[in-house]
Write an enzyme that holds these catalytic residues in place. Structure first.
Site, PDB file in Angstrom:
ATOM      1  N   SER A  39      -6.194  -7.363  -5.068  1.00  0.00           N
ATOM      2  CA  SER A  39      -6.392  -6.305  -4.082  1.00  0.00           C
ATOM      3  C   SER A  39      -7.317  -5.222  -4.646  1.00  0.00           C
ATOM      4  O   SER A  39      -8.451  -5.524  -5.014  1.00  0.00           O
ATOM      5  CB  SER A  39      -5.026  -5.749  -3.646  1.00  0.00           C
ATOM      6  OG  SER A  39      -5.124  -4.994  -2.466  1.00  0.00           O
TER       7      SER A  39
ATOM      8  N   HIS B 261      -0.507 -11.110   1.614  1.00  0.00           N
ATOM      9  CA  HIS B 261      -1.373 -10.396   0.680  1.00  0.00           C
ATOM     10  C   HIS B 261      -0.825 -10.417  -0.745  1.00  0.00           C
ATOM     11  O   HIS B 261      -1.587 -10.494  -1.697  1.00  0.00           O
ATOM     12  CB  HIS B 261      -1.550  -8.960   1.169  1.00  0.00           C
ATOM     13  CG  HIS B 261      -2.519  -8.158   0.367  1.00  0.00           C
ATOM     14  ND1 HIS B 261      -3.824  -8.570   0.141  1.00  0.00           N
ATOM     15  CD2 HIS B 261      -2.385  -6.965  -0.273  1.00  0.00           C
ATOM     16  CE1 HIS B 261      -4.454  -7.651  -0.593  1.00  0.00           C
ATOM     17  NE2 HIS B 261      -3.602  -6.680  -0.857  1.00  0.00           N
TER      18      HIS B 261
END
Length: 254
Positions: free
Chosen positions: A84, A234
């Site tokens: 991320s 995610h």
């Protein structure tokens, strides 16, 4: 200097956590990568974990923090895994300092711009009033209306620590996150390129890397390959750690 946890001997492998994460999120992977012959460096970024707090919170400065770290540890060549926001940092480091990076792994993030999308999380964190000395259960109760997903709350609550006896606080620098949240979504600068071996790995249920993003990814990383872990979002490394390790380790040791 950035705080780090180091395990193993051999080729340096730098692992960079995401926004509001910390090195502790990756400790279960450290021994696995060390067994492959790596010296694993789990970093806490500035304003995260046990590293220093700063009002300056840009990708350029976070890359420089890692460069300073590599110099302090006499690292001349390394592999990198970034998740991320950590993936954004890893990408920028690779295009700016390609001679330092042998292989690059970018987990569930692309080089494009991402609009701010952490508003509910920040609202929940800001709703916690530490002046009343809440315990962990009370903090969780405050976060729940803003962040109903249990896994996300648990991820955030890993940042709780006893600042003093009876007084909890967050390790991360929430004040700076509030003021500079737009920094997190910044795009990789145009006309930058890393020609080394690169793996982009995404969650099958995540929308952070779309099929339509692949052309622009290859503009920056012409030797990139893409892997997808089905059925995860995610936080792919936390949701299916076995698949994440299998895919990344095969790429790193190839």
């Amino acid at each position: 200097m950035l705080f780090s946890r180091i395990e193993g001997e051999g080729m340096p492998l730098i692992i960079i956590h995401g926004f509001m994460g910390m090195s502790d999120n990756w400790k279960s992977f450290a021994g696995q990568y060390a067994a492959l012959g790596y010296q694993v460096h789990l970093l806490d970024l500035r304003n995260h974990g046990k590293s220093f707090h700063s009002d300056i919170f840009t990708y350029e400065d976070m890359v420089q923090d890692i460069i300073d770290y590599t110099k302090a540890h006499s690292i001349k060549m390394m592999d990198i895994i970034g998740h991320s926001m950590g993936g954004k940092i890893a990408m920028l480091l690779a295009v700016q300092h390609p001679g330092l990076v042998r292989k690059l792994v970018v987990a569930d993030i692309g080089p494009k711009y991402y609009a701010p999308h952490h508003q509910e999380i920040l609202a929940g964190l800001n709703a916690v009033d530490f002046s009343i000395q809440p315990d962990r259960a009370q903090v969780d109760a405050v976060l729940y209306p803003f962040i109903p997903d249990f896994g996300t709350r648990q991820f955030l609550m890993k940042n709780l620590y006893w600042k003093t006896p009876g007084q909890l606080d967050f390790r991360f620098n929430l004040k700076v996150f509030n003021a500079q949240i737009e920094q997190v979504g910044q795009a990789l600068p145009e006309n930058t390129q890393f020609e080394g071996a690169t793996l982009f790995i995404r969650g099958g249920n995540s929308k952070y890397i779309l099929d339509t993003d692949w052309h622009s990814i290859q503009d920056h990383f012409p030797n990139a390959v893409l892997a997808t872990i089905p059925g995860v979002g995610h936080w792919l490394h936390a949701e299916n750690p076995a698949a994440f390790f299998d895919s990344t380790s095969r790429f790193l040791i190839a």
